[in-house]
Design an enzyme around this catalytic site. Structure first.
Site, PDB file in Angstrom:
ATOM      1  N   TYR A 123     -81.308 -23.932  39.507  1.00  0.00           N
ATOM      2  CA  TYR A 123     -80.929 -22.582  39.933  1.00  0.00           C
ATOM      3  C   TYR A 123     -82.099 -21.867  40.612  1.00  0.00           C
ATOM      4  CZ  TYR A 123     -76.753 -22.966  36.902  1.00  0.00           C
ATOM      5  OH  TYR A 123     -75.582 -23.351  36.302  1.00  0.00           O
ATOM      6  N   ASP A 205     -76.150 -35.046  27.442  1.00  0.00           N
ATOM      7  CA  ASP A 205     -74.750 -35.446  27.262  1.00  0.00           C
ATOM      8  C   ASP A 205     -74.467 -35.777  25.794  1.00  0.00           C
ATOM      9  OD1 ASP A 205     -76.604 -37.334  28.052  1.00  0.00           O
ATOM     10  OD2 ASP A 205     -75.167 -38.701  28.950  1.00  0.00           O
ATOM     11  N   ASP A 229     -77.144 -22.937  30.749  1.00  0.00           N
ATOM     12  CA  ASP A 229     -75.993 -22.152  31.194  1.00  0.00           C
ATOM     13  C   ASP A 229     -74.702 -22.772  30.650  1.00  0.00           C
ATOM     14  OD1 ASP A 229     -74.501 -20.317  32.592  1.00  0.00           O
ATOM     15  OD2 ASP A 229     -74.667 -21.342  34.516  1.00  0.00           O
TER      16      ASP A 229
END
Ligand code: NAD
Length: 336
Positions: A123, A205, A229
């Site tokens: 980001y 994951d 996020d």
């Protein structure tokens, strides 16, 4: 008297922020609110989503209480949230998710604090097309030692200061060996300085799978921007949804408090929005300002109203006739 910049925001923003401001004022904390505008509403009015007056206000107060802002997908102006986080180097985004006895979910006793790196990673805002035809796009993930150190240090110190026992770093260093590898290396180094805090590392994951199977094994989680996020929406789901999760964006000399959720255009203007997330962000802000008694009073009142389940918004109790306004009033009554 504390000076705080108040940005009510877009969509459900004005209604939940007005409810939250009334509750904060009733908590006994002395706040002088400086109202400023940002987001889609500001863009339509002033031609910019982040007017200079708003920046000047935050420049002075160094503390902002902000409602959700609508961001256009794929086009238009860049995310104001990302802009504010970068401009004030709000490097740590703290998102606590705790089970509420009065909110029915699949799990009990979830108590996870996500500490998300807030200024770097994917980001960082370094995105562009590589061709005139716009058929190849590239986004750069930037991870620095300094950026990693300050947020990981924050996570460990937060654990120590808040009597928490464990910090888990979530990463993808097996594939992204340089960017994620650097973040993981720094976490391992900093963990050595905190022998009183258990350190764990999980690949992102697998961490998600563990989180939905056995969330109680997590305590404080520190991770890079995009993973944080996504993972904080996951933890929101574990404890009853987005309407409950606050976020604190902390920098060296500035801080911004907000909900994790967005402007929820689907329910805007209907008195349906749950104000808990922004109110809990208000509690975090009061603690940041040193107003610990007011913060505790406000938190207890929110907990009481939610656990009673009578004057809560329909996302918490579909049978409830109460909306944002009634829930806010019930919290004020509970404080009295
Ligand atoms: P959203 O969080 O606004 O809504 C997702 C779903 O959750 C919707 O069904 C909504 O009704 C529900 N919801 C959200 N907050 C709620 C609340 N307080 N009470 C009850 N239900 C609630 O996410 P979205 O629809 O993906 O995004 C809408 C806009 O918000 C977009 O423009 C997005 O960019 C922006 N956004 C802003 C922020 C921010 O300002 N920090 C964060 C996320 C999204």
């Amino acid at each position: 008297m504390h000076n705080v910049t108040l940005i009510k925001g877009d969509g459900i923003g004005p209604s939940i922020m007005e409810a939250a401001v009334k509750v904060i004022d009733a908590s006994g904390a002395k706040i002088h609110w400086h109202e400023a505008e940002a987001g889609m509403g500001a863009f339509e009015k002033y031609g910019t989503p982040l007017p200079d007056e708003t920046m000047e206000s935050i420049e002075k107060t160094r503390v902002a209480f902000k409602g959700p802002l609508t961001t256009q997908v794929g086009s238009g102006f860049r995310s104001i949230n990302v802009e504010l986080r970068k401009r004030y180097e709000l490097y740590a985004n703290i998102r606590p998710a705790k089970s509420w006895p009065g909110v029915k979910t699949r799990f009990e006793d979830v108590d996870i604090v996500i500490v998300r790196e807030n200024t770097e990673g994917l980001y960082a805002g370094l995105e562009h097309y590589l061709t005139h035809k716009k058929d190849i796009a590239e986004s750069l993930a930037v991870v620095t030692r300094e950026g990693s150190e300050r947020v990981i240090e924050y996570a460990f110190q937060y654990a120590r200061d808040n009597n928490r026992s464990k910090v888990t770093v979530c990463h993808k260093a097996n594939i992204l060996k340089y960017t994620q590898g650097l973040f993981l290396d720094v976490a391992r180094e900093i963990a050595q300085k905190y022998p009183d805090i258990e350190f764990d590392e999980k690949i992102i994951d697998a961490a998600c799978m563990h989180m939905v199977m056995n969330p109680q094994q997590f305590d404080v989680v520190v991770t890079t921007n995009m993973f944080g996020d996504i993972m904080s929406d996951l933890t929101a789901g574990l404890v009853g949804g987005l309407g409950l999760i606050p976020g604190a964006n902390i920098g060296k000399d500035a801080a911004l408090f907000e909900a994790v959720h967005g402007s929820a255009p689907d329910i805007a203007g209907k008195n349906l929005a749950n104000p808990t997330a922004v109110m809990m962000a208000g509690v975090m802000m009061l603690k940041y300002l040193g107003e610990n008694d007011a913060a505790a009073r406000m938190q207890q009142a929110i907990e009481k109203v939610i656990n009673d389940g009578q004057f809560v918004t329909p996302d918490l109790n579909p049978a409830s006739k109460a909306g944002t306004i009634e829930m806010g009033q019930a919290i004020i009554d509970a404080m009295a």
